[in-house]
Design a protein around this motif. Structure first.
Motif, PDB file in Angstrom:
ATOM      1  N   GLU A 109       0.812  -1.219   0.000  1.00  0.00           N
ATOM      2  CA  GLU A 109       0.000   0.000   0.000  1.00  0.00           C
ATOM      3  C   GLU A 109       0.845   1.268   0.000  1.00  0.00           C
ATOM      4  OE1 GLU A 109      -2.528  -0.360   3.371  1.00  0.00           O
ATOM      5  OE2 GLU A 109      -3.530  -2.179   2.647  1.00  0.00           O
ATOM      6  N   GLY A 110       2.078   1.148  -0.466  1.00  0.00           N
ATOM      7  CA  GLY A 110       2.923   2.327  -0.598  1.00  0.00           C
ATOM      8  C   GLY A 110       3.410   2.932   0.699  1.00  0.00           C
ATOM      9  N   ARG A 111       3.272   2.222   1.794  1.00  0.00           N
ATOM     10  CA  ARG A 111       3.724   2.754   3.078  1.00  0.00           C
ATOM     11  C   ARG A 111       5.251   2.817   3.112  1.00  0.00           C
ATOM     12  NH1 ARG A 111       1.439  -1.152   7.344  1.00  0.00           N
ATOM     13  NH2 ARG A 111       1.807  -2.625   5.625  1.00  0.00           N
ATOM     14  N   ARG A 112       5.769   3.885   3.661  1.00  0.00           N
ATOM     15  CA  ARG A 112       7.226   4.045   3.744  1.00  0.00           C
ATOM     16  C   ARG A 112       7.787   3.360   4.996  1.00  0.00           C
ATOM     17  NH1 ARG A 112       8.598  10.317   2.860  1.00  0.00           N
ATOM     18  NH2 ARG A 112      10.724   9.499   3.059  1.00  0.00           N
ATOM     19  N   ARG A 113       9.033   2.941   4.891  1.00  0.00           N
ATOM     20  CA  ARG A 113       9.739   2.411   6.053  1.00  0.00           C
ATOM     21  C   ARG A 113      10.182   3.579   6.946  1.00  0.00           C
ATOM     22  NH1 ARG A 113      10.653  -1.520   2.127  1.00  0.00           N
ATOM     23  NH2 ARG A 113      10.380  -3.636   3.000  1.00  0.00           N
ATOM     24  N   HIS A 114      10.652   3.224   8.147  1.00  0.00           N
ATOM     25  CA  HIS A 114      11.078   4.243   9.102  1.00  0.00           C
ATOM     26  C   HIS A 114      12.458   3.898   9.648  1.00  0.00           C
ATOM     27  CE1 HIS A 114       7.166   6.341   9.371  1.00  0.00           C
ATOM     28  NE2 HIS A 114       6.664   5.131   9.128  1.00  0.00           N
ATOM     29  N   LEU A 115      13.286   4.920   9.808  1.00  0.00           N
ATOM     30  CA  LEU A 115      14.602   4.800  10.424  1.00  0.00           C
ATOM     31  C   LEU A 115      14.646   5.759  11.601  1.00  0.00           C
ATOM     32  CD1 LEU A 115      17.533   3.791  10.488  1.00  0.00           C
ATOM     33  CD2 LEU A 115      18.092   5.518   8.758  1.00  0.00           C
ATOM     34  N   ILE A 116      14.840   5.209  12.795  1.00  0.00           N
ATOM     35  CA  ILE A 116      14.802   5.996  14.024  1.00  0.00           C
ATOM     36  C   ILE A 116      16.209   6.040  14.616  1.00  0.00           C
ATOM     37  CG2 ILE A 116      13.784   6.210  16.322  1.00  0.00           C
ATOM     38  CD1 ILE A 116      11.490   4.384  15.282  1.00  0.00           C
ATOM     39  N   GLY A 117      16.684   7.239  14.946  1.00  0.00           N
ATOM     40  CA  GLY A 117      17.994   7.394  15.564  1.00  0.00           C
ATOM     41  C   GLY A 117      17.905   8.113  16.891  1.00  0.00           C
ATOM     42  N   LEU A 118      18.606   7.592  17.904  1.00  0.00           N
ATOM     43  CA  LEU A 118      18.620   8.190  19.240  1.00  0.00           C
ATOM     44  C   LEU A 118      20.065   8.467  19.648  1.00  0.00           C
ATOM     45  CD1 LEU A 118      15.801   6.727  19.218  1.00  0.00           C
ATOM     46  CD2 LEU A 118      16.209   6.183  21.626  1.00  0.00           C
ATOM     47  N   ASP A 119      20.271   9.560  20.362  1.00  0.00           N
ATOM     48  CA  ASP A 119      21.574   9.815  20.953  1.00  0.00           C
ATOM     49  C   ASP A 119      21.468  10.944  21.971  1.00  0.00           C
ATOM     50  OD1 ASP A 119      24.403   9.833  21.441  1.00  0.00           O
ATOM     51  OD2 ASP A 119      24.698   9.082  19.408  1.00  0.00           O
TER      52      ASP A 119
END
Length: 261
Positions: A109-119
């Motif tokens: 359904e065209g949903r985008r992936r996610h990249l999460i960064g913490l610091d």
């Protein structure tokens, strides 16, 4: 004794580098002879020396090529919806992950992936990743950067509350690459490991800091492997996968875990 160890290590590295400089295409058998003289531990130590100067797309990224290959294979097989990196430094590995997620087949359904960064601080990484933060390409993951101190319980709770909707019901690859101390590793695992679904992956990086033969400096932190062992004792639903050991050396001994139930 520490000075003697450092001297022996430098001599080994110098011999390896002299051997590389002397290799000639006219005498290819020298290459095999050079490899035969090297111990696997010598290669590990040489790569530790060199990987701190490595970059990806102009951003510092201290990773062994063997570990990158392990990640490459894992991402290609698992095809995560979300990758969460706890500890991003200047964003070099985040940029690498961004590009790997871009190459995966589109989600339904065209949903985008996610990249999460913490610091602890994210301003340098934000500057290095400004184009990726603004990307609207549907093939690119949506990049999220959060400032979070793993030793501050309130900040950890607020960060988890913010990211949980992205992870819920998603195939998650969680990468713990923070301070490599027992306290920070334990905090990250306690806070975020329950976001990993059955079949998902959790990586605790730089467990090498607790193996004396692999320590390069007395100033290195300690405790990542200890915290990981404690976590496994308390969470039988995770098991160690030796996928990252297949290439001989790794910075993350026993650090690749998969949730089995």
């Amino acid at each position: 004794m520490s000075n003697l160890f450092q001297w022996v290590r430098r001599r080994r590295l110098q011999r390896m580098e002299r051997g590389e400089a002397q290799l000639s295409i006219r005498q290819p058998e020298q290459l095999v002879q050079s490899w035969r003289r090297q111990r696997l531990l010598d290669l590990w130590q040489l790569q530790v020396e060199r990987h701190h100067a490595e970059q990806y797309r102009g951003i510092p990224m201290a990773k062994f090529p063997q570990d990158l290959w392990s990640y490459e294979g894992l991402i290609d097989r698992y095809q995560p919806d979300v990758v969460m990196e706890v500890g991003i430094f200047q964003g070099g590995f985040s940029r690498w992950l961004f590009d790997r997620l871009h190459l995966l087949p589109p989600r339904p359904e065209g949903r985008r992936r996610h990249l999460i960064g913490l610091d602890l601080t994210i301003e340098t990484a934000r500057g290095n990743l400004r184009e990726q933060l603004l990307s609207e390409d549907p093939r690119d993951p949506v990049l999220h950067l959060h400032q979070c101190d793993l030793t501050n319980a309130e900040q950890v709770r607020a960060t988890k509350q913010a990211i949980s909707p992205l992870c819920s019901g998603s195939k998650l690859l969680l990468i713990e690459d923070s301070g490599h101390t027992e306290a920070t590793t334990r905090s990250a695992l306690a806070a975020f490991s329950d976001l990993v679904p059955i079949g998902g992956w959790l990586v605790v990086e730089d467990t090498c800091v607790d193996l004396e033969a692999l320590r390069q400096e007395q100033t290195w932190p300690r405790g990542a492997l200890t915290a990981l062992q404690q976590f496994l004792d308390q969470h039988p639903n995770f098991s160690v996968n030796t996928v990252n050991h297949r290439y001989g050396i790794t910075c993350h001994p026993y650090g690749f875990l998969q949730r089995t139930h």
